[in-house]
Design a protein around this motif. Structure first.
Motif, short mmCIF file in Angstrom:
data_model
loop_
_atom_site.label_atom_id
_atom_site.label_comp_id
_atom_site.label_asym_id
_atom_site.label_seq_id
_atom_site.Cartn_x
_atom_site.Cartn_y
_atom_site.Cartn_z
N CYS A 10 34.79 55.46 32.46
CA CYS A 10 33.81 55.09 33.61
C CYS A 10 34.38 54.07 34.14
O CYS A 10 34.62 52.99 34.05
N GLN A 11 34.38 54.43 35.90
CA GLN A 11 34.90 53.54 36.66
C GLN A 11 33.64 52.33 37.03
O GLN A 11 34.06 51.23 37.52
N GLU A 12 32.74 52.50 36.33
CA GLU A 12 31.58 51.49 36.70
C GLU A 12 31.44 50.34 35.40
O GLU A 12 31.54 49.21 35.83
N CYS A 13 31.40 50.89 34.30
CA CYS A 13 31.35 49.94 33.30
C CYS A 13 32.54 49.82 32.10
O CYS A 13 32.39 49.01 31.47
N SER A 16 34.93 54.21 27.52
CA SER A 16 35.72 55.24 27.37
C SER A 16 35.09 56.23 26.36
O SER A 16 34.31 56.09 25.58
N VAL A 17 35.34 57.36 26.92
CA VAL A 17 34.68 58.75 26.25
C VAL A 17 36.09 59.74 25.79
O VAL A 17 36.99 59.44 26.65
N PHE A 18 35.80 60.44 25.13
CA PHE A 18 37.13 61.37 24.67
C PHE A 18 37.22 62.73 25.35
O PHE A 18 38.02 63.62 24.92
N ARG A 19 36.10 63.13 26.08
CA ARG A 19 36.18 64.33 26.93
C ARG A 19 35.30 64.07 28.17
O ARG A 19 34.47 63.01 28.38
N TRP A 20 35.54 64.82 29.19
CA TRP A 20 35.14 64.55 30.50
C TRP A 20 33.60 64.79 30.50
O TRP A 20 33.11 65.81 29.98
N VAL A 21 32.89 63.83 31.07
CA VAL A 21 31.39 63.88 31.03
C VAL A 21 31.03 63.86 32.69
O VAL A 21 31.60 63.02 33.34
N VAL A 33 33.29 58.99 35.67
CA VAL A 33 33.93 59.22 34.57
C VAL A 33 35.30 59.94 34.80
O VAL A 33 35.23 60.78 35.68
N VAL A 34 36.50 59.26 34.79
CA VAL A 34 37.82 59.84 35.32
C VAL A 34 38.93 59.93 34.08
O VAL A 34 38.57 59.11 33.28
N GLU A 35 39.69 60.75 34.16
CA GLU A 35 40.76 60.71 32.95
C GLU A 35 41.82 59.55 33.58
O GLU A 35 42.18 59.49 34.43
N GLU A 36 42.17 59.21 32.49
CA GLU A 36 43.20 58.01 32.59
C GLU A 36 44.73 58.48 32.32
O GLU A 36 44.88 59.23 31.28
N ALA A 37 45.70 58.30 32.88
CA ALA A 37 46.92 58.97 32.66
C ALA A 37 47.50 58.33 31.17
O ALA A 37 47.70 57.06 31.26
N ALA A 38 47.64 59.16 30.13
CA ALA A 38 47.63 58.43 29.08
C ALA A 38 49.35 58.16 28.93
O ALA A 38 49.72 57.25 28.15
N SER A 39 50.21 58.96 29.67
CA SER A 39 51.56 58.72 29.64
C SER A 39 51.95 57.12 30.15
O SER A 39 52.95 56.90 29.86
N ALA A 40 51.21 56.60 31.16
CA ALA A 40 51.37 55.35 31.86
C ALA A 40 50.85 54.15 30.60
O ALA A 40 51.20 53.19 31.12
N SER A 197 38.83 49.89 40.99
CA SER A 197 38.38 50.73 40.01
C SER A 197 38.65 50.02 38.67
O SER A 197 39.75 49.10 38.77
N VAL A 198 38.19 50.32 37.50
CA VAL A 198 38.22 49.58 36.35
C VAL A 198 39.57 49.59 36.08
O VAL A 198 40.34 48.51 35.40
N VAL A 199 40.41 50.86 36.03
CA VAL A 199 41.74 51.03 35.43
C VAL A 199 42.63 50.06 36.33
O VAL A 199 43.62 49.30 35.65
N GLN A 200 42.70 50.09 37.62
CA GLN A 200 43.27 49.22 38.48
C GLN A 200 43.19 47.68 38.19
O GLN A 200 44.27 47.10 38.10
N VAL A 201 41.91 47.40 38.19
CA VAL A 201 41.70 46.02 38.04
C VAL A 201 42.56 45.46 36.77
O VAL A 201 42.96 44.42 36.62
#
Ligand code: TYD
Ligand code: MG
Length: 476
Positions: A10-13, A16-21, A33-40, A197-201
């Motif tokens: 979730c980009q807000e809070c 993490s979840v294991f499927r898209w919702v 909710v967005v997918e994070e690149a697992a390879s990175a 976004s959460v991931v970037q920050v």
């Protein structure tokens, strides 16, 4: 080899979840909710995406266990920046190879403060200081630095938003301190999502902190916080850094506080006090003087409290206005103290003293735009509310110290000696304290007055057990 599972976040809070919702199960935000690149993930600081079974043990080991006794330390390696209030909050100064998160609302003065820090460090000529400006242009920074007289040859600036490029600059420049203003505007190109976004920050901060540790650079990450005081987006950042500082204040007042909310190297709770002027942030050496200036004589609803801000006593004016509500729901407006605390105290005053302050409108504030969390201001809050409710002004030369319980009892508080000493310094004549602390207060006063000489008359200490006793002069 175990197959890597994708993780959705979730980009807000940050949940993490294991499927898209479509809706985040934690904060209930839609479409966040967005997918994070697992390879990175490889080599990144993030938590693993799978279970223990996926971990390659040979890859994980980075150290071998040794007796703690044999671990070498080089403690107390603070480097004072020369900005006294900033150094005070840090516990002495910047620590090389450490990471600081500086949070605050937009416009509060984070860029101003960090610019002054960079200038002060550059002036010490031990190494350059570097500003990575990701929000403002270099020209804007230059204009501001000129106004603050904060231009020195060792103060470098670069306009950059790409994290790998910033790390490149760190390797090239090797500054003693780097400021990234702000962490919400920089990006790690390994991730698709937008800056902020959460991931970037999180990932950007992790890379920058790792680089700072490797190069021995102190890094200050500037982060915007939302109105409710949390860092916009990810709380995860707080775990990545050594020190979290919050820069606060009322934007309509010049007064600013810098508060350490986490510090791996020193104490938290220490407070830095600044005045925002047209020449930038100046240390506020005598806070009580500032907060008590403009106090009106002979007006009901005003009481002076002695609060502790960090290890410093500060006198503040508590103001209250009680008026009977004509109809409907009474209004409450509270600034500078916890509104719940005011509600409780209004209830106690109503129940124990029979004051009608619970039914009418009630406005409470601390003069000067300062925020106080010290429970020792309870008694001053009660005195101010009771004074307004009865229409009787309190004596001007009183200071009120004590925590108030639900039974209306006045309870003891910490650092009574430093509080009464500050009150005496300002020439207050009567100090109302909890009865149990009256003796300590008197003793503290005898030594303070001794230092100051004979012309300064010793204030009187009035120990009180409860509100009824403490406010008798209002109640008649
Ligand atoms: P700034 O440092 O840009 O805030 P932030 O980086 O937290 O968003 O400061 C913004 C405010 O500070 C701005 O409204 C003007 C005020 N200010 C002064 O009053 N005096 C000064 O010398 C400077 C540089 C700014
Ligand atoms: Mg800024």
């Amino acid at each position: 080899m175990a197959k890597q599972r994708s993780v959705y976040r979730c980009q807000e809070c940050g949940e993490s979840v294991f499927r898209w919702v479509g809706q985040c199960p934690s904060c209930r935000a839609w479409g966040s909710v967005v997918e994070e690149a697992a390879s990175a993930k490889t080599g990144s600081s993030s938590w693993g995406t799978g279970g223990v079974g996926e971990i390659d043990l040979a890859f994980v080991a980075e150290d071998t266990p040794v007796p703690l006794l044999e671990v070498q330390t080089d403690e107390a390696h603070y480097r004072a920046t020369g900005l006294t209030e900033f150094d005070r909050v840090l516990g002495g100064g910047l620590v090389p190879a450490s990471a600081i998160l500086l949070g605050g609302e937009p416009g509060i003065g984070k860029s101003t403060l960090t610019l002054q820090v960079l200038h002060a460090v550059a002036e010490q000529r031990v190494g350059p200081s570097l500003l990575v400006t990701a929000e403002e242009s270099k020209e804007q920074v230059r204009v501001r630095a000129e106004r603050l007289a904060a231009l020195s040859p060792g103060f470098l600036v670069v306009a950059e938003t790409s994290v790998p490029a910033i790390i490149g600059h760190l390797h090239a420049v090797r500054p003693s301190v780097v400021v990234v203003d702000s962490i919400q505007m920089v990006r790690d190109p390994r991730f698709e999502s937008a800056a902020g976004s959460v991931v970037q920050v999180r990932e950007s901060a992790a890379l920058l902190v790792a680089a700072a540790r490797e190069l021995g650079v102190a890094v200050i990450l500037v982060g915007h916080v939302t109105k409710d005081g949390t860092l916009a987006g990810p709380r995860v950042l707080e775990h990545l850094v050594d020190v979290v500082l919050l820069f606060e204040g009322d934007r309509h007042h010049a007064f600013r506080t810098l508060r350490g909310v986490k510090n791996r190297f020193g104490p938290v709770g220490e407070l830095g006090l600044f005045d925002m002027t047209d020449r930038g942030l100046l240390p506020l050496s005598d806070a009580s003087e500032v907060f008590l200036s403009g106090r009106q004589a002979g007006v009901d609803g005003s009481a002076v409290a002695a609060a502790m801000e960090g290890r410093r006593p500060v006198l503040v004016e508590v103001q209250a206005l009680v008026s009977s509500a004509p109809s409907g729901v009474p209004r409450r407006s509270v600034t500078g103290v916890d509104p719940n605390r005011v509600n409780v105290l209004a209830g106690v005053l109503e129940k124990r003293l029979g004051l009608a302050c619970g039914r009418g409108d009630l406005y409470v504030s601390i003069a000067g735009g300062v925020r106080v969390t010290d429970p020792a201001v309870d008694l001053a809050l009660c005195a101010a509310i009771a004074s307004s409710a009865t229409g009787n002004p309190l004596p001007e030369d009183f200071v009120w110290i004590g925590e108030v319980g639900l039974g209306g009892e006045v309870r003891s508080v910490a650092a009574i000696d430093r509080r009464v000493a500050e009150a005496a310094r300002f020439g207050f004549r009567t100090i109302v304290t909890p009865a149990v602390a009256a003796e300590v207060a008197s003793r503290a006063l005898s030594s303070v007055v001794g230092e100051k000489g004979e012309e300064c008359e010793r204030p009187q200490v009035r120990g009180v057990n409860g509100l009824v006793e403490g406010l008798d002069l209002l109640l008649g």
